[in-house]
Design a protein around this motif. Structure first.
Motif, short mmCIF file in Angstrom:
data_model
loop_
_atom_site.label_atom_id
_atom_site.label_comp_id
_atom_site.label_asym_id
_atom_site.label_seq_id
_atom_site.Cartn_x
_atom_site.Cartn_y
_atom_site.Cartn_z
N CYS A 197 0.85 -1.20 0.00
CA CYS A 197 0.00 0.00 0.00
C CYS A 197 0.89 1.25 0.00
O CYS A 197 1.51 1.57 1.02
CB CYS A 197 -0.90 -0.05 1.24
SG CYS A 197 -1.71 1.50 1.66
N ALA A 198 0.95 1.93 -1.13
CA ALA A 198 1.85 3.09 -1.27
C ALA A 198 1.58 4.18 -0.22
O ALA A 198 2.54 4.67 0.41
CB ALA A 198 1.76 3.66 -2.68
N PRO A 199 0.33 4.60 0.04
CA PRO A 199 0.12 5.62 1.07
C PRO A 199 0.54 5.15 2.47
O PRO A 199 1.01 5.95 3.28
CB PRO A 199 -1.39 5.89 1.02
CG PRO A 199 -1.86 5.38 -0.29
CD PRO A 199 -0.92 4.29 -0.67
N CYS A 200 0.40 3.85 2.73
CA CYS A 200 0.83 3.30 4.02
C CYS A 200 2.33 3.49 4.19
O CYS A 200 2.80 3.97 5.23
CB CYS A 200 0.53 1.80 4.11
SG CYS A 200 -1.20 1.33 3.93
N VAL A 201 3.07 3.11 3.17
CA VAL A 201 4.53 3.19 3.21
C VAL A 201 4.97 4.65 3.29
O VAL A 201 5.92 4.98 4.02
CB VAL A 201 5.13 2.47 1.99
CG1 VAL A 201 6.63 2.66 1.93
CG2 VAL A 201 4.78 0.98 2.02
N GLN A 202 4.29 5.55 2.59
CA GLN A 202 4.65 6.96 2.60
C GLN A 202 4.49 7.59 3.97
O GLN A 202 5.29 8.45 4.36
CB GLN A 202 3.80 7.73 1.58
CG GLN A 202 4.11 7.39 0.15
CD GLN A 202 3.07 7.95 -0.81
OE1 GLN A 202 2.09 8.59 -0.42
NE2 GLN A 202 3.28 7.70 -2.10
N GLU A 203 3.48 7.18 4.74
CA GLU A 203 3.25 7.81 6.03
C GLU A 203 4.07 7.19 7.17
O GLU A 203 4.18 7.78 8.24
CB GLU A 203 1.76 7.79 6.39
CG GLU A 203 1.21 6.44 6.78
CD GLU A 203 -0.29 6.45 7.03
OE1 GLU A 203 -0.97 7.45 6.76
OE2 GLU A 203 -0.78 5.41 7.52
N MET A 204 4.68 6.05 6.93
CA MET A 204 5.38 5.36 8.02
C MET A 204 6.58 6.12 8.59
O MET A 204 6.76 6.11 9.81
CB MET A 204 5.74 3.95 7.61
CG MET A 204 4.50 3.06 7.54
SD MET A 204 4.83 1.37 7.11
CE MET A 204 4.87 0.64 8.75
N PRO A 205 7.41 6.77 7.79
CA PRO A 205 8.51 7.52 8.41
C PRO A 205 8.01 8.62 9.36
O PRO A 205 8.58 8.82 10.45
CB PRO A 205 9.26 8.12 7.21
CG PRO A 205 8.95 7.20 6.09
CD PRO A 205 7.53 6.74 6.34
N GLU A 206 6.94 9.30 8.98
CA GLU A 206 6.39 10.34 9.85
C GLU A 206 5.73 9.73 11.10
O GLU A 206 5.82 10.27 12.19
CB GLU A 206 5.42 11.23 9.09
CG GLU A 206 5.23 12.57 9.76
CD GLU A 206 4.62 13.62 8.85
OE1 GLU A 206 4.30 14.70 9.36
OE2 GLU A 206 4.45 13.38 7.63
#
Length: 183
Positions: A82-91
């Motif tokens: 899930c691209a949005p999942c991966v994008q939000e994980m660092p934050e």
């Protein structure tokens, strides 16, 4: 039906048969997802149902989710694909580090195979706990109100065990931080 059409349909059928056999063998070789649920009497809230479960972490160690009872908790349902999942994980990882002193905890419940989540965790070095729920995580997210089944899906739970808010889609961190400040 012409001979040419019959051959084309036969070739397509063989292709799907081969794909089905491949997926069947591949599925049987996948790591098992270990999720246990303690027996209870009477109906449960989604929070109680979650706390009654045990899940493996990304390394395969089993953990009781009841360890999070009595703590403010951000539960993030996610998947490595899930691209949005991966994008939000660092934050989310940064927020987890900042929130520890405020007794706010963040956990991730992964909806994928143990092998895929372990590979993701090793590659991305996420510091907050990542649990493996497999497809049962989808049902748990639905219990929390995610009727669409979309990811990411995040649930904010107060220390009192009450769901304060849910978020479907990529998090808006200003909104999440404002909601956390109200706990």
């Amino acid at each position: 039906m012409t001979k040419k059409n019959a051959l084309a349909y036969g070739a397509i059928a063989l292709l799907f048969l081969g794909l089905g056999l491949y997926m069947g063998v591949r599925t049987k070789q996948a790591d098992p997802v270990t999720t246990t649920v303690a027996p209870t009497a009477g109906p449960q809230t989604p929070v109680q149902a979650m706390f009654a479960q045990s899940m493996n972490d990304a390394t395969g160690a089993n953990h009781s989710l009841s360890r999070w009872k009595g703590k403010a908790l951000v539960v993030n349902f996610w998947a490595p694909w899930c691209a949005p999942c991966v994008q939000e994980m660092p934050e989310l990882d940064q927020l987890a580090a900042e929130s520890t002193a405020k007794n706010i905890n963040i956990i991730g419940i992964g909806i994928d195979s143990p092998a895929n989540i372990a590979e993701f965790a090793a590659k991305h070095k996420i510091s907050y706990p990542l649990y493996v729920a497999g497809l049962s995580g989808t049902e748990l997210a639905r219990d929390f109100g995610n009727k669409q089944g979309g990811l990411p899906y995040t649930v904010l739970i107060g220390a009192d065990g009450q769901v304060r808010k849910t978020y479907l889609g990529k998090l808006k961190f200003d909104e999440l931080k404002a909601d956390l400040a109200k706990l």
